[in-house]
Design an enzyme around this catalytic site. Structure first.
Site, PDB file in Angstrom:
ATOM      1  N   TYR A   1     -60.428  14.525  84.938  1.00 32.79           N
ATOM      2  CA  TYR A   1     -59.340  13.748  83.722  1.00 32.79           C
ATOM      3  C   TYR A   1     -58.189  13.103  84.584  1.00 32.79           C
ATOM      4  O   TYR A   1     -57.607  12.169  84.367  1.00 32.79           O
ATOM      5  CB  TYR A   1     -58.764  14.786  82.813  1.00 32.79           C
ATOM      6  CG  TYR A   1     -58.101  14.172  81.701  1.00 32.79           C
ATOM      7  CD1 TYR A   1     -58.572  13.707  80.549  1.00 32.79           C
ATOM      8  CD2 TYR A   1     -56.865  14.192  82.061  1.00 32.79           C
ATOM      9  CE1 TYR A   1     -57.869  12.949  79.653  1.00 32.79           C
ATOM     10  CE2 TYR A   1     -56.036  13.638  80.826  1.00 32.79           C
ATOM     11  CZ  TYR A   1     -56.698  13.052  79.780  1.00 32.79           C
ATOM     12  OH  TYR A   1     -55.718  12.481  78.775  1.00 32.79           O
TER      13      TYR A   1
ATOM     14  N   PHE B   1     -53.578 -18.198  74.567  1.00 30.33           N
ATOM     15  CA  PHE B   1     -54.960 -17.309  74.325  1.00 30.33           C
ATOM     16  C   PHE B   1     -54.838 -16.635  73.336  1.00 30.33           C
ATOM     17  O   PHE B   1     -53.739 -15.896  72.801  1.00 30.33           O
ATOM     18  CB  PHE B   1     -55.297 -16.781  75.561  1.00 30.33           C
ATOM     19  CG  PHE B   1     -56.779 -16.077  75.563  1.00 30.33           C
ATOM     20  CD1 PHE B   1     -57.839 -16.953  75.448  1.00 30.33           C
ATOM     21  CD2 PHE B   1     -56.946 -14.613  75.237  1.00 30.33           C
ATOM     22  CE1 PHE B   1     -59.208 -16.606  75.259  1.00 30.33           C
ATOM     23  CE2 PHE B   1     -58.240 -14.272  75.170  1.00 30.33           C
ATOM     24  CZ  PHE B   1     -59.242 -15.168  75.101  1.00 30.33           C
ATOM     25  N   THR B   2     -55.951 -16.479  72.609  1.00 28.31           N
ATOM     26  CA  THR B   2     -56.144 -15.652  71.379  1.00 28.31           C
ATOM     27  C   THR B   2     -55.487 -14.323  71.250  1.00 28.31           C
ATOM     28  O   THR B   2     -54.444 -14.029  70.612  1.00 28.31           O
ATOM     29  CB  THR B   2     -57.471 -15.687  70.741  1.00 28.31           C
ATOM     30  OG1 THR B   2     -58.486 -15.056  71.611  1.00 28.31           O
ATOM     31  CG2 THR B   2     -57.939 -16.929  70.526  1.00 28.31           C
TER      32      THR B   2
ATOM     33  N   ASP C   1     -51.224 -13.804  83.545  1.00 26.09           N
ATOM     34  CA  ASP C   1     -52.609 -13.505  83.259  1.00 26.09           C
ATOM     35  C   ASP C   1     -53.567 -13.955  84.203  1.00 26.09           C
ATOM     36  O   ASP C   1     -53.782 -14.876  84.620  1.00 26.09           O
ATOM     37  CB  ASP C   1     -53.013 -14.270  82.080  1.00 26.09           C
ATOM     38  CG  ASP C   1     -54.414 -13.653  81.377  1.00 26.09           C
ATOM     39  OD1 ASP C   1     -54.958 -13.199  82.200  1.00 26.09           O
ATOM     40  OD2 ASP C   1     -54.561 -14.035  79.957  1.00 26.09           O
TER      41      ASP C   1
ATOM     42  N   LYS D   1     -63.963 -10.370  83.848  1.00 27.39           N
ATOM     43  CA  LYS D   1     -64.248 -11.603  84.305  1.00 27.39           C
ATOM     44  C   LYS D   1     -64.563 -11.882  85.696  1.00 27.39           C
ATOM     45  O   LYS D   1     -65.395 -11.245  86.280  1.00 27.39           O
ATOM     46  CB  LYS D   1     -63.160 -12.845  83.487  1.00 27.39           C
ATOM     47  CG  LYS D   1     -63.277 -13.081  82.251  1.00 27.39           C
ATOM     48  CD  LYS D   1     -62.769 -12.124  81.279  1.00 27.39           C
ATOM     49  CE  LYS D   1     -62.612 -12.581  80.021  1.00 27.39           C
ATOM     50  NZ  LYS D   1     -62.051 -11.476  78.898  1.00 27.39           N
TER      51      LYS D   1
ATOM     52  N   ARG E   1     -64.027 -23.216  69.882  1.00 24.09           N
ATOM     53  CA  ARG E   1     -62.497 -23.016  70.638  1.00 24.09           C
ATOM     54  C   ARG E   1     -61.886 -24.095  69.955  1.00 24.09           C
ATOM     55  O   ARG E   1     -61.456 -25.081  70.721  1.00 24.09           O
ATOM     56  CB  ARG E   1     -62.622 -23.001  72.058  1.00 24.09           C
ATOM     57  CG  ARG E   1     -63.160 -21.801  72.776  1.00 24.09           C
ATOM     58  CD  ARG E   1     -62.283 -20.696  72.873  1.00 24.09           C
ATOM     59  NE  ARG E   1     -62.376 -19.618  71.938  1.00 24.09           N
ATOM     60  CZ  ARG E   1     -62.073 -18.336  71.879  1.00 24.09           C
ATOM     61  NH1 ARG E   1     -61.937 -17.928  72.922  1.00 24.09           N
ATOM     62  NH2 ARG E   1     -61.648 -17.623  70.751  1.00 24.09           N
TER      63      ARG E   1
ATOM     64  N   PHE F   1     -61.971 -15.836  64.094  1.00 23.41           N
ATOM     65  CA  PHE F   1     -63.086 -16.394  64.723  1.00 23.41           C
ATOM     66  C   PHE F   1     -64.081 -15.484  65.071  1.00 23.41           C
ATOM     67  O   PHE F   1     -65.413 -15.946  65.015  1.00 23.41           O
ATOM     68  CB  PHE F   1     -62.616 -17.272  66.001  1.00 23.41           C
ATOM     69  CG  PHE F   1     -61.933 -16.299  67.066  1.00 23.41           C
ATOM     70  CD1 PHE F   1     -60.681 -15.985  67.026  1.00 23.41           C
ATOM     71  CD2 PHE F   1     -62.848 -15.861  68.185  1.00 23.41           C
ATOM     72  CE1 PHE F   1     -60.155 -15.490  67.986  1.00 23.41           C
ATOM     73  CE2 PHE F   1     -62.164 -14.853  68.981  1.00 23.41           C
ATOM     74  CZ  PHE F   1     -60.612 -14.920  69.076  1.00 23.41           C
TER      75      PHE F   1
HETATM   76  N1  F0G Z   1     -56.653 -13.272  78.919  1.00 24.41           N
HETATM   77  C1  F0G Z   1     -57.589 -14.309  78.902  1.00 24.41           C
HETATM   78  C2  F0G Z   1     -57.297 -15.372  79.845  1.00 24.41           C
HETATM   79  C3  F0G Z   1     -58.843 -14.096  78.454  1.00 24.41           C
HETATM   80  O1  F0G Z   1     -59.802 -15.161  78.514  1.00 24.41           O
HETATM   81  C4  F0G Z   1     -59.288 -12.698  77.834  1.00 24.41           C
HETATM   82  C5  F0G Z   1     -60.700 -12.590  77.119  1.00 24.41           C
HETATM   83  C6  F0G Z   1     -58.161 -11.907  77.671  1.00 24.41           C
HETATM   84  C7  F0G Z   1     -57.013 -12.196  78.239  1.00 24.41           C
HETATM   85  C8  F0G Z   1     -58.553 -10.530  76.841  1.00 24.41           C
HETATM   86  O2  F0G Z   1     -59.384  -9.900  77.702  1.00 24.41           O
HETATM   87  O3  F0G Z   1     -61.489  -9.428  76.476  1.00 24.41           O
HETATM   88  O4  F0G Z   1     -60.585  -7.952  78.257  1.00 24.41           O
HETATM   89  O5  F0G Z   1     -59.391  -7.704  76.250  1.00 24.41           O
HETATM   90  N2  F0G Z   1     -61.397 -13.670  77.065  1.00 24.41           N
HETATM   91  C9  F0G Z   1     -62.773 -13.406  76.499  1.00 24.41           C
HETATM   92  C10 F0G Z   1     -63.439 -14.777  76.416  1.00 24.41           C
HETATM   93  C11 F0G Z   1     -62.768 -12.558  75.443  1.00 24.41           C
HETATM   94  O6  F0G Z   1     -64.388 -14.711  75.843  1.00 24.41           O
HETATM   95  O7  F0G Z   1     -62.896 -15.733  76.827  1.00 24.41           O
HETATM   96  P1  F0G Z   1     -60.259  -8.713  77.173  1.00 24.41           P
END
Ligand code: F0G
Length: 470
Positions: A85, A137-138, A228, A271, A395, A462
């Site tokens: 843990y 970013f979303t 990021d 990624k 997108r 989305f």
């Molecule tokens: N920042 C970027 C630039 C991203 O592309 C993503 C996720 C995140 C943060 C969030 O990270 O998914 O680990 O919580 N992008 C994915 C995509 C979902 O399909 O582009 P996460």
């Protein structure tokens, strides 16, 4: 010099190709479906590729997130998971890898990128403060908004033009940023939110010159610069190939230099790090670290695992080392460029220059007769699936969501469909099949109609929205 493969006979004279720096040890069969099966599947999924079952998908280009193939070393590392843990040895391996390759001092592990976004947004944003960034970013923007922040896009104008050939379309427009700081006052800027590469702009990189200048500007006003780092290795590769003075430097060195101009970073390990789950947050300021480390135990897990199993942290530590090898990153980005070159040769409208993780089809140019409120990029993703079982993602206007103040659709200038290439998963033959399917859908563009949205979730719509054809 273009890193993609030579393809025509003429080019083959004296050719020196690169190939993937790995061979395949294990394979995963994929299913092929009939047109009838796909028609049924996409209808049942409400014309939203996120709602398809993966067993109904042939080539899955939905995302490069968590879809990488791990190496035999990483799988071996999974067997060395220390599932204590507290104080797992794998945490210390991860901490060491982040310190070595990204250069930040303090590490907070999280279950994935958005876990880190949540913590950093809550820790640094006061209600009503502005968060300037190089395009939204979303999940990043949503966490900033949920913390009371107001996101402001300060990316260069070229980023909003799919045909502009600027090499570093991820760059921040320093004038836009400084104007904002002067207008709102430095004390009302929470931090600058810099992404390398910029996902929504087409995987476009930020130059070293730009981050250096940003550092100076942030110092002038006493503002934090947060990165990021999700696809920062890919960004470093573009600096190597396109920015003067970096051609002979290893990607690992470029990555570390870039990070050295920032105050901290958050990361979706799913990624660049070549793993299926995991993330982190890293900073240099001890006081901020203290706050983040305190918050992580509330929302993610203890500060030595943050929502990950020990084995996940080990795979990630190994993945970090593999991801910064020049051979790896050249093949990774090279495969994306290969697909981009095929589509460019066939005059299919895509965002150019081609970015690091995906090809973005320009749905506005595909379907000039479909208005944005009829979701052309969403329809393009559905058409690709219908044609061949290839899964891509919207997108555009659906991803952009609604303005929290007015409740109206946001209308992004970029209306794109993303073909995202997982790392170390597909071969060049898969890329050929993808290109041919895109061409077929392009040939049928004039008879394609739009969609109407019949179900709309409140947040990140989305992922779960449903549509019907008009
Ligand atoms: N920042 C970027 C630039 C991203 O592309 C993503 C996720 C995140 C943060 C969030 O990270 O998914 O680990 O919580 N992008 C994915 C995509 C979902 O399909 O582009 P996460």
């Amino acid at each position: 010099m273009s890193p993609h493969r030579f393809r025509t006979m003429g080019e083959q004279a004296g050719r020196r190709s690169w190939a993937e720096p790995w061979k395949i040890k294990m394979v995963e069969p994929i299913t092929m479906t009939t047109r009838e099966e796909r028609e049924k599947a996409i209808r049942e999924a409400g014309y939203n590729t996120f709602l398809l079952r993966s067993e109904d998908v042939y080539i899955d280009l939905l995302t490069d997130s968590g879809t990488s193939a791990m190496s035999d070393r990483q799988w071996a590392g999974m067997m060395l998971g220390d599932e204590a843990y507290a104080g797992s040895v794998n945490f210390y391996h991860l901490e060491q890898a982040v310190q070595q390759y990204y250069g930040y001092q303090y590490l907070v592990p999280t279950h994935q990128g958005r876990g880190a976004e949540h913590l950093i947004s809550q820790a640094l944003i006061k209600k009503g403060q502005y968060v300037p960034g190089n395009m939204y970013f979303t999940t990043t923007r949503l966490h900033q908004e949920m913390a009371g922040g107001i996101f402001v896009d300060v990316i260069i104008d070229e980023a909003h033009d799919p045909a502009d050939m600027h090499h570093f379309k991820g760059n921040v427009d320093l004038n836009k940023l400084e104007d904002l700081i002067k207008e709102k006052g430095a004390e009302n800027i929470a931090y600058v939110s810099l992404a390398g590469t910029v996902n929504m702009a087409g995987g476009q990189p930020v130059s070293m010159a730009n981050v250096k200048a940003l550092r100076q500007l942030c110092d002038k006003y006493g503002i934090l610069l947060m990165l990021d780092a999700t696809r920062m290795v890919e960004n470093a590769y573009f600096i190597k190939t396109s920015e003067e003075g970096y051609a002979d430097k290893p990607v690992a060195e470029i990555l570390k230099e870039f990070c050295s101009y920032t105050d901290g970073a958050w990361m979706s390990g799913k990624k660049d790090h070549l793993v299926n789950i995991g993330g982190w947050l890293a900073v240099n300021d001890e006081e901020l670290f203290d706050e983040l480390r305190n918050m992580v135990v509330v929302y993610e897990g203890l500060h030595t695992y943050g929502g990950m199993a020990g084995r996940d942290m080990e795979a990630m530590a190994i993945g970090i080392r593999e991801s910064v090898q020049d051979d790896h990153i050249r093949a990774r980005v090279g495969q994306v460029l290969y697909l981009g070159q095929l589509l460019t040769d066939w005059e299919i409208p895509i965002v150019r220059p081609v970015g690091g993780h995906a090809i973005f089809l320009d749905a506005r140019a595909f379907y000039p007769h479909i208005p944005q409120e009829r979701f052309p990029a969403q329809m393009l993703a559905a058409q690709l699936y219908l044609d061949s079982g290839i899964r891509s993602m919207e997108r555009g206007i659906v991803s952009a969501g609604r303005d929290p103040k007015t409740g109206e659709h946001r209308h992004p200038r970029l209306e794109l469909t993303r073909l995202t290439i997982p790392r170390r998963v597909y071969t060049e033959a898969h890329m050929d099949v993808v290109a041919e399917s895109v061409k077929e859908v392009y040939n049928l563009r004039e008879q394609t109609r739009g969609l109407k949205m019949v179900y709309e979730p409140k947040r990140l719509r989305f992922f779960q929205a449903r549509f019907e054809p008009l």
